[in-house]
Design an enzyme around this catalytic site. Structure first.
Site, PDB file in Angstrom:
ATOM      1  N   CYS A 122       0.736  -1.152   0.112  1.00 29.81           N
ATOM      2  CA  CYS A 122      -0.137  -0.022  -0.025  1.00 29.81           C
ATOM      3  C   CYS A 122       0.744   1.253   0.023  1.00 29.81           C
ATOM      4  O   CYS A 122       0.224   2.428  -0.281  1.00 29.81           O
ATOM      5  CB  CYS A 122      -0.851   0.047   1.169  1.00 29.81           C
ATOM      6  SG  CYS A 122      -1.977  -1.427   1.293  1.00 29.81           S
ATOM      7  N   HIS A 264      -3.124   6.775   3.223  1.00 30.13           N
ATOM      8  CA  HIS A 264      -3.558   5.472   2.533  1.00 30.13           C
ATOM      9  C   HIS A 264      -5.019   5.153   3.138  1.00 30.13           C
ATOM     10  O   HIS A 264      -5.246   5.564   4.236  1.00 30.13           O
ATOM     11  CB  HIS A 264      -2.787   4.526   3.097  1.00 30.13           C
ATOM     12  CG  HIS A 264      -3.220   3.167   2.617  1.00 30.13           C
ATOM     13  ND1 HIS A 264      -3.350   2.795   1.274  1.00 30.13           N
ATOM     14  CD2 HIS A 264      -3.028   2.006   3.359  1.00 30.13           C
ATOM     15  CE1 HIS A 264      -3.902   1.555   1.350  1.00 30.13           C
ATOM     16  NE2 HIS A 264      -3.548   1.014   2.551  1.00 30.13           N
ATOM     17  N   ASN A 294     -10.164  -0.469   0.021  1.00 28.23           N
ATOM     18  CA  ASN A 294      -8.722  -0.349   0.055  1.00 28.23           C
ATOM     19  C   ASN A 294      -8.374  -0.881  -1.195  1.00 28.23           C
ATOM     20  O   ASN A 294      -7.970  -2.060  -1.174  1.00 28.23           O
ATOM     21  CB  ASN A 294      -8.180  -1.016   1.468  1.00 28.23           C
ATOM     22  CG  ASN A 294      -6.533  -1.033   1.803  1.00 28.23           C
ATOM     23  OD1 ASN A 294      -5.945  -0.601   0.665  1.00 28.23           O
ATOM     24  ND2 ASN A 294      -6.145  -1.545   2.585  1.00 28.23           N
TER      25      ASN A 294
HETATM   26  C1  LIG Z   1     -10.106  -5.414  10.171  1.00 30.34           C
HETATM   27  C2  LIG Z   1     -10.958  -4.325  11.049  1.00 30.34           C
HETATM   28  C3  LIG Z   1     -11.730  -3.595  10.254  1.00 30.34           C
HETATM   29  C4  LIG Z   1     -11.416  -4.904  12.318  1.00 30.34           C
HETATM   30  O1  LIG Z   1     -12.241  -3.967  12.964  1.00 30.34           O
HETATM   31  P1  LIG Z   1     -11.937  -4.039  14.609  1.00 30.34           P
HETATM   32  O2  LIG Z   1     -12.937  -3.059  15.183  1.00 30.34           O
HETATM   33  O3  LIG Z   1     -10.488  -4.194  14.972  1.00 30.34           O
HETATM   34  O4  LIG Z   1     -12.723  -5.308  14.946  1.00 30.34           O
HETATM   35  P2  LIG Z   1     -12.004  -6.738  15.547  1.00 30.34           P
HETATM   36  O5  LIG Z   1     -10.961  -7.298  14.948  1.00 30.34           O
HETATM   37  O6  LIG Z   1     -11.860  -6.063  16.939  1.00 30.34           O
HETATM   38  O7  LIG Z   1     -13.274  -7.572  15.558  1.00 30.34           O
HETATM   39  C5  LIG Z   1     -14.524  -7.383  16.571  1.00 30.34           C
HETATM   40  C6  LIG Z   1     -15.574  -8.430  16.307  1.00 30.34           C
HETATM   41  O8  LIG Z   1     -16.114  -8.175  15.176  1.00 30.34           O
HETATM   42  C7  LIG Z   1     -15.893  -9.497  14.315  1.00 30.34           C
HETATM   43  N1  LIG Z   1     -15.835  -9.376  13.009  1.00 30.34           N
HETATM   44  C8  LIG Z   1     -14.677  -9.141  12.211  1.00 30.34           C
HETATM   45  N2  LIG Z   1     -14.973  -9.038  10.783  1.00 30.34           N
HETATM   46  C9  LIG Z   1     -16.366  -8.889  10.967  1.00 30.34           C
HETATM   47  C10 LIG Z   1     -17.573  -8.417   9.903  1.00 30.34           C
HETATM   48  N3  LIG Z   1     -17.178  -8.284   8.414  1.00 30.34           N
HETATM   49  N4  LIG Z   1     -18.780  -8.467  10.285  1.00 30.34           N
HETATM   50  C11 LIG Z   1     -19.117  -8.695  11.551  1.00 30.34           C
HETATM   51  N5  LIG Z   1     -18.432  -8.868  12.470  1.00 30.34           N
HETATM   52  C12 LIG Z   1     -16.966  -9.022  12.332  1.00 30.34           C
HETATM   53  C13 LIG Z   1     -14.644 -10.150  15.041  1.00 30.34           C
HETATM   54  O9  LIG Z   1     -14.965 -11.655  14.914  1.00 30.34           O
HETATM   55  C14 LIG Z   1     -14.711  -9.709  16.430  1.00 30.34           C
HETATM   56  O10 LIG Z   1     -15.647 -10.653  17.084  1.00 30.34           O
HETATM   57  P3  LIG Z   1     -15.447 -11.318  18.710  1.00 30.34           P
HETATM   58  O11 LIG Z   1     -15.305  -9.745  19.288  1.00 30.34           O
HETATM   59  O12 LIG Z   1     -16.659 -12.083  18.768  1.00 30.34           O
HETATM   60  O13 LIG Z   1     -14.151 -11.676  18.486  1.00 30.34           O
HETATM   61  C15 LIG Z   1      -9.691  -3.412  11.599  1.00 30.34           C
HETATM   62  O14 LIG Z   1      -9.025  -3.985  12.568  1.00 30.34           O
HETATM   63  C16 LIG Z   1      -8.794  -2.667  10.529  1.00 30.34           C
HETATM   64  O15 LIG Z   1      -9.194  -2.207   9.444  1.00 30.34           O
HETATM   65  N6  LIG Z   1      -7.530  -3.151  10.719  1.00 30.34           N
HETATM   66  C17 LIG Z   1      -6.579  -2.635   9.847  1.00 30.34           C
HETATM   67  C18 LIG Z   1      -6.563  -3.581   8.800  1.00 30.34           C
HETATM   68  C19 LIG Z   1      -5.749  -2.877   7.445  1.00 30.34           C
HETATM   69  O16 LIG Z   1      -5.528  -1.779   7.270  1.00 30.34           O
HETATM   70  N7  LIG Z   1      -5.199  -3.823   6.357  1.00 30.34           N
HETATM   71  C20 LIG Z   1      -4.752  -3.239   5.202  1.00 30.34           C
HETATM   72  C21 LIG Z   1      -3.346  -2.820   5.624  1.00 30.34           C
HETATM   73  S1  LIG Z   1      -2.765  -1.830   4.323  1.00 30.34           S
END
Ligand SMILES: CC(C)(COP(=O)(O)OP(=O)(O)OC[C@H]1O[C@@H](n2cnc3c(N)ncnc32)[C@H](O)[C@@H]1OP(=O)(O)O)[C@@H](O)C(=O)NCCC(=O)NCCS
Length: 337
Positions: A122, A264, A294
């Site tokens: 990215c 980004h 993204n």
């Molecule tokens: C991936 C991302 C959106 C997850 O959001 P978050 O707020 O951190 O969510 P969490 O990982 O804490 O998950 C919270 C809960 O939602 C659930 N969950 C994850 N994806 C889900 C979805 N699509 N729909 C519903 N629930 C979901 C998880 O399983 C978790 O459940 P649990 O509490 O029972 O374990 C976030 O962490 C993120 O954007 N991270 C950066 C990723 C990124 O930038 N990647 C590219 C890099 S260039």
């Protein structure tokens, strides 16, 4: 150095197919995996993304790059024969051999150029621009075409709700030209860093030379993106903020001197947290993650192109680009438009 580099043209291209959150909800529900439009919007800011039809030659990575490059050439009033260097930032190349940059050269007919890919995930557009800037400063290159394009669709595990909601396909391009070093409108500075220790935060295990895709590995989906979302989130907020402030500091500027911040586009919440940390009003931030998700290396050039074309970015304004990506890689670049 007697030379500096300036972006004189931008372009962007996306595949036609829009995939809404509702469509993903429907797709996952068939597999018994739960998600919702509300969850996706609230946790990421994404409403929809574009997905390439990989059977359609017009929607290959290099084809999206070609459309974006043509638009950038037109804005810069240049032709393919003027290009000395093609840098293609991508982690989803058309083929491993040849490079996507060479596919693009073939499509453009840019006969006098030399061409190479950069994989900084990215952060790729900033790594590409920084490289073009340095070649231009030495006088070896007069006109560079920097493209950042991704077709991530085949690398996405459409059964994994943690990742499949995030990514989209698209390409952005910039023509970068040599200008005198005392020009006001130019790239002011670039700052790059990587941390390979964090390789497992975002990676694709199979498909490279260390792990061929066998039927068994295919069925275990080892050729698909694996991600530690929470861990990336924390590092991203910290490094994007640190890089933004460091870059401004190096140029004896503060956030008050910035007209536009182009981070980004991985997650709207990451961007909001960064903006809060560096004390920048949200009105100065370019956002396209809501409509495209993204698109990895392509997020920054596509957001930039949109704001150039709709007149938000004006001549003489100060613009800060800031990215993080798989590797992990980090990069920022300050320019005066
Ligand atoms: C991936 C991302 C959106 C997850 O959001 P978050 O707020 O951190 O969510 P969490 O990982 O804490 O998950 C919270 C809960 O939602 C659930 N969950 C994850 N994806 C889900 C979805 N699509 N729909 C519903 N629930 C979901 C998880 O399983 C978790 O459940 P649990 O509490 O029972 O374990 C976030 O962490 C993120 O954007 N991270 C950066 C990723 C990124 O930038 N990647 C590219 C890099 S260039």
């Amino acid at each position: 150095m007697d030379f500096a580099a300036r972006i004189t043209g931008t372009g962007a291209a996306f595949p036609e197919n829009r995939l809404s959150n509702a469509s993903i909800v429907e797709r996952l529900a068939k597999l018994g995996v739960e998600t919702s439009d509300t969850w996706i919007r609230e946790r990421t800011g994404i409403r929809e993304r574009r997905i390439s039809d990989v059977e359609n030659p017009a929607e290959l990575n290099s084809s999206l790059g070609f459309s974006a490059a043509q638009k950038a050439l037109e804005m810069a009033e240049k032709s393919a024969e003027d290009i000395d260097q093609i840098i293609y930032a991508t982690c989803s190349p058309d083929t491993l051999l040849p490079s996507t940059a060479c596919w693009l050269q073939h499509k453009l007919g840019a006969k006098k150029a030399w061409a190479m890919d950069i994989n900084a995930a990215c952060s790729g557009f900033i790594y590409g621009l920084a490289t073009a800037d340095k070649f231009i400063q030495t006088g070896q290159v007069k006109t560079s075409l920097v493209v950042a394009g991704e077709v991530l669709n085949p690398m996405v595990n459409w059964e994994d709700r943690n990742t499949c909601i995030l990514f989209g396909d698209g390409a952005g391009a910039a023509i970068v030209e040599q200008v005198p070093s005392d020009s006001t409108r130019r790239i002011l500075s670039s700052h790059l860093l990587s941390d390979g220790n964090l390789w497992d935060f975002l990676w694709v295990p199979a498909g490279g030379s260390n792990m061929e895709v066998s039927p068994e590995r295919y069925s275990r989906k080892l050729h698909k993106i694996k991600m530690k979302g929470k861990e990336i989130f924390k590092v991203a907020v910290k490094t994007l903020s640190d890089f933004a402030l460091h870059t401004l500091n190096k140029n004896l500027m503060t956030t008050d001197d910035l007209d536009w911040f182009v981070p980004h586009q991985a997650n709207l919440r990451i961007i909001e947290a960064v903006v809060k940390r560096i004390k920048l009003p949200m009105e100065k931030v370019l956002i396209n993650v809501d409509r495209y998700g993204n698109t990895s290396a392509a997020t920054i050039p596509t957001a930039l192109d949109e704001a150039v074309r709709d007149g938000r970015i004006k001549s003489g304004q100060t613009v800060l680009l800031d990215a993080f990506g798989a590797g992990l890689t980090y990069g920022s670049l300050l320019l005066r438009w």
